[in-house]
Design a protein around this motif. Structure first.
Motif, PDB file in Angstrom:
ATOM      1  N   MET A 145     -37.326 -11.172  17.068  1.00 33.33           N
ATOM      2  CA  MET A 145     -37.909  -9.943  16.530  1.00 33.33           C
ATOM      3  C   MET A 145     -38.712 -10.223  15.269  1.00 33.33           C
ATOM      4  O   MET A 145     -39.798  -9.676  15.076  1.00 33.33           O
ATOM      5  N   LEU A 146     -38.195 -11.102  14.425  1.00 34.86           N
ATOM      6  CA  LEU A 146     -38.852 -11.380  13.147  1.00 34.86           C
ATOM      7  C   LEU A 146     -40.067 -12.293  13.301  1.00 34.86           C
ATOM      8  O   LEU A 146     -41.015 -12.200  12.522  1.00 34.86           O
ATOM      9  N   THR A 147     -40.017 -13.179  14.280  1.00 31.60           N
ATOM     10  CA  THR A 147     -41.120 -14.131  14.431  1.00 31.60           C
ATOM     11  C   THR A 147     -42.208 -13.647  15.381  1.00 31.60           C
ATOM     12  O   THR A 147     -43.347 -14.109  15.301  1.00 31.60           O
ATOM     13  N   GLU A 148     -41.851 -12.713  16.268  1.00 33.72           N
ATOM     14  CA  GLU A 148     -42.822 -12.269  17.272  1.00 33.72           C
ATOM     15  C   GLU A 148     -43.329 -10.844  17.044  1.00 33.72           C
ATOM     16  O   GLU A 148     -44.308 -10.442  17.662  1.00 33.72           O
ATOM     17  N   GLY A 149     -42.652 -10.093  16.189  1.00 36.29           N
ATOM     18  CA  GLY A 149     -43.044  -8.705  15.990  1.00 36.29           C
ATOM     19  C   GLY A 149     -43.162  -8.345  14.527  1.00 36.29           C
ATOM     20  O   GLY A 149     -42.765  -9.098  13.636  1.00 36.29           O
ATOM     21  N   GLU A 150     -43.719  -7.202  14.274  1.00 41.90           N
ATOM     22  CA  GLU A 150     -43.896  -6.707  12.899  1.00 41.90           C
ATOM     23  C   GLU A 150     -42.737  -5.777  12.557  1.00 41.90           C
ATOM     24  O   GLU A 150     -42.885  -4.560  12.487  1.00 41.90           O
ATOM     25  N   VAL A 151     -41.571  -6.346  12.344  1.00 38.90           N
ATOM     26  CA  VAL A 151     -40.409  -5.547  11.979  1.00 38.90           C
ATOM     27  C   VAL A 151     -39.870  -6.039  10.650  1.00 38.90           C
ATOM     28  O   VAL A 151     -40.030  -7.214  10.282  1.00 38.90           O
ATOM     29  N   SER A 152     -39.216  -5.155   9.933  1.00 38.88           N
ATOM     30  CA  SER A 152     -38.613  -5.527   8.661  1.00 38.88           C
ATOM     31  C   SER A 152     -37.275  -6.201   8.897  1.00 38.88           C
ATOM     32  O   SER A 152     -36.697  -6.117   9.997  1.00 38.88           O
ATOM     33  N   VAL A 153     -36.769  -6.870   7.865  1.00 39.48           N
ATOM     34  CA  VAL A 153     -35.467  -7.520   7.966  1.00 39.48           C
ATOM     35  C   VAL A 153     -34.385  -6.479   8.243  1.00 39.48           C
ATOM     36  O   VAL A 153     -33.494  -6.694   9.073  1.00 39.48           O
ATOM     37  N   SER A 154     -34.455  -5.334   7.584  1.00 38.53           N
ATOM     38  CA  SER A 154     -33.459  -4.284   7.794  1.00 38.53           C
ATOM     39  C   SER A 154     -33.483  -3.775   9.233  1.00 38.53           C
ATOM     40  O   SER A 154     -32.433  -3.568   9.859  1.00 38.53           O
ATOM     41  N   THR A 155     -34.678  -3.585   9.773  1.00 38.69           N
ATOM     42  CA  THR A 155     -34.794  -3.111  11.148  1.00 38.69           C
ATOM     43  C   THR A 155     -34.199  -4.112  12.123  1.00 38.69           C
ATOM     44  O   THR A 155     -33.462  -3.751  13.055  1.00 38.69           O
ATOM     45  N   ALA A 156     -34.519  -5.392  11.908  1.00 41.85           N
ATOM     46  CA  ALA A 156     -33.966  -6.436  12.779  1.00 41.85           C
ATOM     47  C   ALA A 156     -32.445  -6.468  12.687  1.00 41.85           C
ATOM     48  O   ALA A 156     -31.749  -6.612  13.699  1.00 41.85           O
TER      49      ALA A 156
END
Length: 298
Positions: free
Chosen positions: A259-270
């Protein structure tokens, strides 16, 4: 308010029962010993289950029914006792021993551990073959060693400290119990897995992946695939090289990495997406991958 010991007198033994938490059925103590004399010391055993994380140091333990054992840290000692008794311990004079203990009374075992899980513990300790207290010494996993370090270095005070340490006690207990029930019993070496059994184990892993955020209990998972929990835990580790708990944790962290390396999500969201709070997620993520999740967001 919960109380925990940060240090104990040099001649003392790790007796966690005086530091109760929750409903008084689970207790925790953490500290260090540095005895000056080479002598055997008596410890009163009470019924229940006690887990002792020995992070550093060594001792001799003489327990009725288990004989004398030389224990060297890092390790986890698990004592299962169903009656009053006593043990003897001898520590290396002048050598520091760092420990964390968590004790569960019989009421805690009955209320927090279901009957099938208790049967697995009894199988691990071979309670039906031996009367009296039983001692097992397990390897301390990297996770348990990290949790012990967090307990030993907790900077918080007051209620925040009590809540933090309560959480760490539960985490240590979860990992230690998972290791205990996954530990092959003497009869486990004779366990044979048929092609049908292997298919059931793959189905169990698939169900865990599908229910990552709300995973079934071991008993529920075993029932879903037609196993008892003992065969599930032993078979799962044999087939996949990790316990059910380890698989679920690794699955969550690997999913978060993608999720963190392939998408634009925050650490909290992940973190929330895979079932962690952000604080616990960062610790677990760094432990597994060697980098902080925040560093992947640039």
């Amino acid at each position: 308010m919960n109380k925990f010991s940060d240090s104990v007198p040099e001649s003392a033994l790790p007796l966690p029962a005086s530091h109760a938490m929750f409903d008084g059925t689970i207790a925790m103590s953490s500290g260090s010993l540095r005895p000056e004399k080479d002598e055997w010391l008596q410890e009163q055993l009470v019924p229940g289950l006690k887990l002792i994380v020995v992070d550093r140091g060594e001792l001799l333990c003489d327990l009725p029914g288990s004989g004398r054992q030389h224990i060297t840290g890092p390790c986890v000692c698990a004592v299962w006792n169903q009656q009053e008794g006593e043990s003897r311990q001898r520590f290396e004079p002048g050598r520091q021993l760092d420990y964390t203990t968590i004790a569960l009374t019989p009421a805690a075992v009955a209320s927090h551990i279901d009957s099938e899980f208790q049967q697995q513990l009894e199988a691990s300790f071979q309670s039906r073959r031996f009367s009296g207290p039983r001692l097992l010494v397990l390897e301390a996993s990297a996770t348990i060693k990290s949790l012990h370090a967090q307990v030993a270095t907790c900077p918080m005070q007051g209620l925040s400290r009590a809540l933090f340490l309560s959480g760490k006690a539960l985490e240590i207990m979860a990992h230690a119990l998972d290791s205990l029930i996954s530990r092959p019993a003497p009869e486990a070496s004779a366990l044979r897995l048929s092609n049908s059994d292997i298919d059931k184990l793959h189905l169990a892993r698939k169900l865990l992946a599908e229910r990552m955020l709300n995973p079934p209990s071991l008993a529920e998972l075993a029932l879903s695939v037609g196993f008892n929990t003992r065969k599930l835990t032993v078979g799962f580790r044999r087939q996949f090289g990790e316990s059910v708990f380890e698989y679920l944790q690794n699955l969550r962290l690997d999913t978060a990495w993608r999720m963190l390396t392939e998408g634009e999500v925050s650490v909290s969201t992940a973190a929330y997406s895979v079932g962690y709070t952000p604080a616990h997620f960062s610790v677990a993520f760094r432990k597994k991958f060697g980098v902080s999740p925040k560093s992947l967001r640039g």
